[in-house]
Scaffold this active site. Structure first.
Site, PDB file in Angstrom:
ATOM      1  N   THR A 205     133.056 121.711   4.328  1.00  9.90           N
ATOM      2  CA  THR A 205     133.310 123.137   4.517  1.00  9.90           C
ATOM      3  C   THR A 205     131.987 123.873   4.674  1.00  9.90           C
ATOM      4  O   THR A 205     131.063 123.683   3.888  1.00  9.90           O
ATOM      5  CB  THR A 205     134.095 123.683   3.308  1.00  9.90           C
ATOM      6  OG1 THR A 205     135.296 122.933   3.204  1.00  9.90           O
ATOM      7  CG2 THR A 205     134.413 125.161   3.478  1.00  9.90           C
TER       8      THR A 205
ATOM      9  N   HIS B 248     114.966 128.082   3.970  1.00 12.64           N
ATOM     10  CA  HIS B 248     114.170 128.552   2.828  1.00 12.64           C
ATOM     11  C   HIS B 248     112.668 128.590   3.111  1.00 12.64           C
ATOM     12  O   HIS B 248     111.887 129.014   2.262  1.00 12.64           O
ATOM     13  CB  HIS B 248     114.488 127.744   1.557  1.00 12.64           C
ATOM     14  CG  HIS B 248     113.929 126.359   1.497  1.00 12.64           C
ATOM     15  ND1 HIS B 248     112.811 126.057   0.758  1.00 12.64           N
ATOM     16  CD2 HIS B 248     114.338 125.202   2.053  1.00 12.64           C
ATOM     17  CE1 HIS B 248     112.568 124.744   0.853  1.00 12.64           C
ATOM     18  NE2 HIS B 248     113.481 124.214   1.640  1.00 12.64           N
TER      19      HIS B 248
ATOM     20  N   CYS C 249     106.783 117.431  -2.822  1.00 14.69           N
ATOM     21  CA  CYS C 249     107.614 116.233  -2.936  1.00 14.69           C
ATOM     22  C   CYS C 249     106.847 115.097  -3.599  1.00 14.69           C
ATOM     23  O   CYS C 249     107.426 114.225  -4.209  1.00 14.69           O
ATOM     24  CB  CYS C 249     108.077 115.785  -1.563  1.00 14.69           C
ATOM     25  SG  CYS C 249     108.549 117.160  -0.542  1.00 14.69           S
TER      26      CYS C 249
ATOM     27  N   GLY D  54     116.424 121.012   6.048  1.00 16.46           N
ATOM     28  CA  GLY D  54     115.522 120.335   6.974  1.00 16.46           C
ATOM     29  C   GLY D  54     115.607 118.820   6.853  1.00 16.46           C
ATOM     30  O   GLY D  54     115.589 118.100   7.858  1.00 16.46           O
ATOM     31  N   SER D  55     115.718 118.320   5.636  1.00 19.48           N
ATOM     32  CA  SER D  55     115.748 116.867   5.444  1.00 19.48           C
ATOM     33  C   SER D  55     116.948 116.242   6.143  1.00 19.48           C
ATOM     34  O   SER D  55     116.826 115.244   6.860  1.00 19.48           O
ATOM     35  CB  SER D  55     115.790 116.526   3.952  1.00 19.48           C
ATOM     36  OG  SER D  55     114.646 117.029   3.299  1.00 19.48           O
TER      37      SER D  55
ATOM     38  N   ASN E 162     103.146 120.665   7.191  1.00 22.66           N
ATOM     39  CA  ASN E 162     103.424 121.474   6.001  1.00 22.66           C
ATOM     40  C   ASN E 162     102.274 121.506   5.011  1.00 22.66           C
ATOM     41  O   ASN E 162     102.163 122.444   4.234  1.00 22.66           O
ATOM     42  CB  ASN E 162     104.694 120.966   5.304  1.00 22.66           C
ATOM     43  CG  ASN E 162     104.732 119.462   5.160  1.00 22.66           C
ATOM     44  OD1 ASN E 162     104.594 118.725   6.140  1.00 22.66           O
ATOM     45  ND2 ASN E 162     104.899 118.993   3.956  1.00 22.66           N
TER      46      ASN E 162
ATOM     47  N   GLN F  73     108.263 124.008   9.469  1.00 24.55           N
ATOM     48  CA  GLN F  73     107.192 124.952   9.154  1.00 24.55           C
ATOM     49  C   GLN F  73     106.974 125.963  10.287  1.00 24.55           C
ATOM     50  O   GLN F  73     106.293 126.964  10.090  1.00 24.55           O
ATOM     51  CB  GLN F  73     105.873 124.214   8.876  1.00 24.55           C
ATOM     52  CG  GLN F  73     105.876 123.432   7.574  1.00 24.55           C
ATOM     53  CD  GLN F  73     105.882 124.320   6.338  1.00 24.55           C
ATOM     54  OE1 GLN F  73     105.336 125.428   6.338  1.00 24.55           O
ATOM     55  NE2 GLN F  73     106.499 123.850   5.272  1.00 24.55           N
TER      56      GLN F  73
HETATM   57  C1  PLP Z   1     110.314 121.674   3.683  1.00 18.03           C
HETATM   58  C2  PLP Z   1     110.194 120.703   4.805  1.00 18.03           C
HETATM   59  C3  PLP Z   1     111.211 119.773   5.086  1.00 18.03           C
HETATM   60  C4  PLP Z   1     112.442 119.642   4.224  1.00 18.03           C
HETATM   61  O1  PLP Z   1     113.301 120.716   4.334  1.00 18.03           O
HETATM   62  P1  PLP Z   1     114.426 120.938   3.207  1.00 18.03           P
HETATM   63  O2  PLP Z   1     115.257 122.052   3.717  1.00 18.03           O
HETATM   64  O3  PLP Z   1     113.696 121.285   1.948  1.00 18.03           O
HETATM   65  O4  PLP Z   1     115.188 119.655   3.103  1.00 18.03           O
HETATM   66  C5  PLP Z   1     111.057 118.948   6.179  1.00 18.03           C
HETATM   67  N1  PLP Z   1     109.967 119.018   6.954  1.00 18.03           N
HETATM   68  C6  PLP Z   1     108.967 119.881   6.723  1.00 18.03           C
HETATM   69  C7  PLP Z   1     107.804 119.929   7.635  1.00 18.03           C
HETATM   70  C8  PLP Z   1     109.035 120.748   5.632  1.00 18.03           C
HETATM   71  O5  PLP Z   1     108.043 121.600   5.390  1.00 18.03           O
END
Ligand code: PLP
Length: 395
Positions: free
Chosen positions: A237, A201, A324, A70-71, A151, A179
């Site tokens: 990859t 995840h 975080c 997500g990041s 989140n 989320q």
């Molecule tokens: C967990 C989360 C992220 C980050 O995702 P990662 O896959 O852990 O990098 C970004 N935004 C929100 C709202 C999240 O809950």
């Protein structure tokens, strides 16, 4: 006994997702860029995962870019939209005060480069309206980036309405749907979403894999340079096992989305009703438009970290603020954004449920938490001052 109530931080993988990964670790381990048949079988699997993910979001497989999570997807979406804006002389960005740090820290970087960042206030309930967005859009606005669901406090934002405003005004719209994916219905076309991030995840898929959806015609800026993977927009990859696990987890989550939401929100509501009985406590976030698994409370007069340690001792895995920021002494920027004073923001508890939690677990948490809160309050000098009337109660 372990009760896992930290599903907003990460989830346990579903057996379906694990099974979907295994063949790509031992049998079909080829590199999809290789021309031999082992590689080509991996390339076919990659395409099928792209189709599955696209179908779950209402987009086209060619609009799906696999990222490390997500990041990365948030970073790339924002850097791409602002690069497009900069070429047209547009440097105004609209977002909210309670985004994930993957968004906020990217915006801070852009601010240093001369972009004008406007963070909309999210009010006490922790949401923004499409009207607020419409009023903030200017001639030089190049991007609106607003999360689908928060989140920490679980508020669900009016994404379709915000998308409609952005499309009408011709401004690119990105949503951090990390989320939301697998938990709330997403249709990028109907909701006028140009860019969307998700992460496996958070819906029982593997860690370290995510998706950036980018509507056709939006030119992406590379965050990772190298080979021509992901149509030249994301080198490296492809993590085929993780991609297969993610596609399987997303498909499974979307297939059961309504039944899971009904089941989990019933547990959530029972937990909320029980914790509301604790004196001097308050629910954080929108009581109605809320993620089905999110419970977030402030308990006056305690430290969230102490509460977490004692809960852990009782087998309950929970969280305070976001994972975080834990470890830092600053209270959650999300709780501050909804107007909670520092003192109260420090005493927060997030319990985030999934479809595998049970009513028995909720009953156990409700039997344990009020007593632990009382125990911590009785040790707090600040609490004693409040009880004796020397200091005022906030909640
Ligand atoms: C967990 C989360 C992220 C980050 O995702 P990662 O896959 O852990 O990098 C970004 N935004 C929100 C709202 C999240 O809950």
């Amino acid at each position: 006994m372990t009760i896992y109530a930290d599903n907003a931080a990460t989830t346990k993988m579903s057996p379906t997702a694990i099974q979907a990964m295994l063949p790509y670790m031992d049998e079909t381990y080829g590199n999809p860029s290789s021309l031999h048949s082992l590689g080509q079988r991996a390339a076919e699997a990659l395409w099928s995962a792209r189709e599955t993910v696209a179908a779950c979001l209402g987009g086209d497989p060619k609009e799906i870019y696999f990222t490390s999570g997500g990041s990365e997807a948030d970073n790339q979406a924002i850097l791409s939209a602002t690069a497009i804006g900069a070429k047209k002389g547009k440097n105004h960005i609209i977002s909210t005060a309670f985004e994930h740090h993957a968004v906020l820290h990217t915006l801070e970087k852009l601010k240093k480069q001369g972009f004008d960042i406007e963070l909309l206030s999210v009010g006490e309930r922790g949401t923004v309206t499409a009207g607020q967005v419409a009023a903030a859009i200017r001639e030089d606005t190049c991007l609106v980036t607003i999360m689908y669901a928060n989140n920490e406090i679980g508020s669900v934002l009016p994404i379709a309405e915000i998308g409609a405003v952005c499309r009408e005004k011709g401004v690119l719209f990105h949503t951090d749907a990390v989320q939301a994916a697998g938990h709330l219905h997403i249709d990028v076309v109907a909701q006028n979403i140009d860019l969307l991030s998700l992460s496996a995840h958070k819906f029982h898929g593997p860690k370290g894999i995510g998706v950036l959806y980018a509507r056709r015609g939006i030119s992406l800026t590379n965050v990772i340079e190298g080979g021509a993977q992901e149509r030249g927009k994301r080198a490296g990859t492809e993590n085929i096992p993780a991609i297969m696990g993610m596609a399987a987890a997303l498909k499974e989550a979307v297939e059961h989305i309504d039944e899971n939401a009904a089941r989990v929100s019933a547990l959530r509501d029972k937990l909320i009703a029980g914790l509301e009985q604790v004196p001097h406590s308050a629910l954080n976030g929108d009581p109605k438009n809320r993620l089905s698994g999110n419970v977030n409370f402030c308990f006056e007069g305690i430290e969230g970290e102490s509460l977490l340690l004692l809960l852990d001792g009782k087998g309950i895995c929970a969280s305070s603020g976001s994972a975080c920021t834990s470890g830092s002494l600053d209270p959650s920027h999300v709780l501050l954004s909804i107007g909670r004073p520092h003192e109260v923001a420090h005493g927060s508890l997030r319990l985030s449920l999934c479809e595998w939690n049970t009513e028995g677990e909720v009953d156990y948490m409700l039997a344990e938490i009020p007593g632990i809160v009382e125990y911590l309050r009785n040790m707090s000098p600040l609490w004693k001052d409040k009880v004796s009337g020397k200091k005022p109660f906030v909640l």
